[in-house]
Design a protein around this motif. Structure first.
Motif, mmCIF file in Angstrom:
data_model
loop_
_atom_site.group_PDB
_atom_site.id
_atom_site.type_symbol
_atom_site.label_atom_id
_atom_site.label_comp_id
_atom_site.label_asym_id
_atom_site.label_seq_id
_atom_site.Cartn_x
_atom_site.Cartn_y
_atom_site.Cartn_z
ATOM 1 N N LEU A 245 0.825 -1.216 0.000
ATOM 2 C CA LEU A 245 0.000 0.000 0.000
ATOM 3 C C LEU A 245 0.854 1.258 0.000
ATOM 4 O O LEU A 245 0.498 2.262 -0.619
ATOM 5 C CB LEU A 245 -0.939 0.014 1.206
ATOM 6 N N SER B 83 1.579 2.074 -3.613
ATOM 7 C CA SER B 83 0.482 1.970 -4.589
ATOM 8 C C SER B 83 -0.193 3.298 -4.845
ATOM 9 O O SER B 83 -0.444 4.074 -3.927
ATOM 10 C CB SER B 83 -0.561 0.964 -4.092
ATOM 11 N N LEU C 71 -5.814 1.391 -5.221
ATOM 12 C CA LEU C 71 -6.207 0.202 -4.459
ATOM 13 C C LEU C 71 -7.517 -0.313 -5.036
ATOM 14 O O LEU C 71 -8.482 0.447 -5.195
ATOM 15 C CB LEU C 71 -6.404 0.543 -2.979
ATOM 16 N N THR D 296 -5.565 -1.393 7.807
ATOM 17 C CA THR D 296 -4.936 -0.255 7.133
ATOM 18 C C THR D 296 -5.002 0.995 8.012
ATOM 19 O O THR D 296 -4.386 2.008 7.703
ATOM 20 C CB THR D 296 -5.563 0.035 5.750
ATOM 21 N N THR E 298 -0.894 7.276 2.567
ATOM 22 C CA THR E 298 -0.378 6.432 1.498
ATOM 23 C C THR E 298 -0.412 7.240 0.206
ATOM 24 O O THR E 298 -1.111 8.251 0.126
ATOM 25 C CB THR E 298 -1.238 5.161 1.278
ATOM 26 N N VAL F 148 -1.919 6.246 -2.321
ATOM 27 C CA VAL F 148 -3.161 5.853 -2.997
ATOM 28 C C VAL F 148 -4.012 7.099 -3.244
ATOM 29 O O VAL F 148 -4.297 7.865 -2.331
ATOM 30 C CB VAL F 148 -3.951 4.811 -2.174
#
Length: 179
Positions: free
Chosen positions: A75, A78, A81, A103, A111, A113
Motif C-alpha cells: 500500500l 500503490s 487500491l 490499514t 499512502t 493511494v
C-alpha cells in the motif's frame, strides 16, 4: 507512466468468481501499462485491529505479528487500491474486512493511494445485496480522500465458474484499462 495498483481480494475460494473478476480487471490494467500486484487476503494470517494505537506510536508497526506488513508495504507503494470480495450475508468477507481494518496503521502517515475501485460478486439475484458493502467502500474512500474509480457488481453467481461469459468481466476489464 503506468500506475502501481494493488488488488486486494477477499474470497476464500481460490479461482472462483471473485478471482475471475479481479483477473479481468488485472488484465485490463496491465494492458494499459500499469504494474499490478494481487494479494489474496484469504491466503494470509491477518489478525483483527485492537484499536490500541501502537501503530501510531511506532510508524505503522502493529502489535500483531502476522502477514499484514506485506500488505502495508504494498500500500505504501500503490497509486491505486482495488478491493475485490464476494458478498457474504450482505457484507464483504471477514478476510477482506480484517485487511481493510488493519490499514488503520497508515492513517498517521498516509499512502500514495489516490484512487480506489471495488469489485463484488454475490449469489443474490439483485446487485442490491451489495449496497451495504458499496456504502462502506464509499465512506472509506471519502475519508481517505481517494477518488472512487468505479464499482462492478456481479450478482446471481452460485458456482465457481458461473461468471464465464458475463458482461461484468468486460466491465472489470474496462475499469482496469481506464484506471
Amino acid at each position: 507512466m503506468g500506475k502501481n495498483i494493488l488488488v486486494l481480494t477477499g474470497s476464500p475460494r481460490k479461482g472462483a468468481t471473485t478471482d475471475s473478476l479481479a483477473a479481468a480487471f488485472t488484465e485490463g490494467a496491465k494492458e494499459a501499462g500499469n504494474t499490478v500486484t494481487v494479494i489474496r487476503a484469504a491466503d494470509l494470517k491477518i489478525n483483527g485491529c485492537l484499536g490500541c494505537n501502537h501503530c501510531f506510536k511506532e510508524k505503522g508497526v502493529c502489535v500483531h505479528k502476522d502477514d499484514m506488513p506485506h500488505i502495508i508495504d504494498k500500500l505504501r507503494k500503490s497509486d491505486v487500491l482495488v478491493i475485490a470480495s464476494p458478498i457474504y450475508f450482505f457484507g464483504a468477507t471477514a478476510q477482506i474486512k480484517l485487511a481493510i481494518d488493519r490499514t488503520y496503521a497508515l492513517l498517521s502517515e498516509g499512502t500514495p493511494v489516490k484512487r480506489a475501485a471495488l469489485l463484488l460478486t454475490c449469489g443474490a439475484d439483485s446487485a442490491d445485496a451489495a449496497k451495504p458493502t458499496i456504502a462502506m467502500f464509499e465512506a472509506i474512500a471519502r475519508y481517505q480522500k481517494w477518488e472512487n474509480a468505479g464499482v462492478v457488481v456481479a450478482p446471481a453467481l452460485h458456482k465457481p465458474d458461473e461468471i464465464k461469459g458475463r458482461p461484468e468481466l468486460e466491465q472489470a476489464k474496462r475499469l482496469g484499462l481506464n484506471i
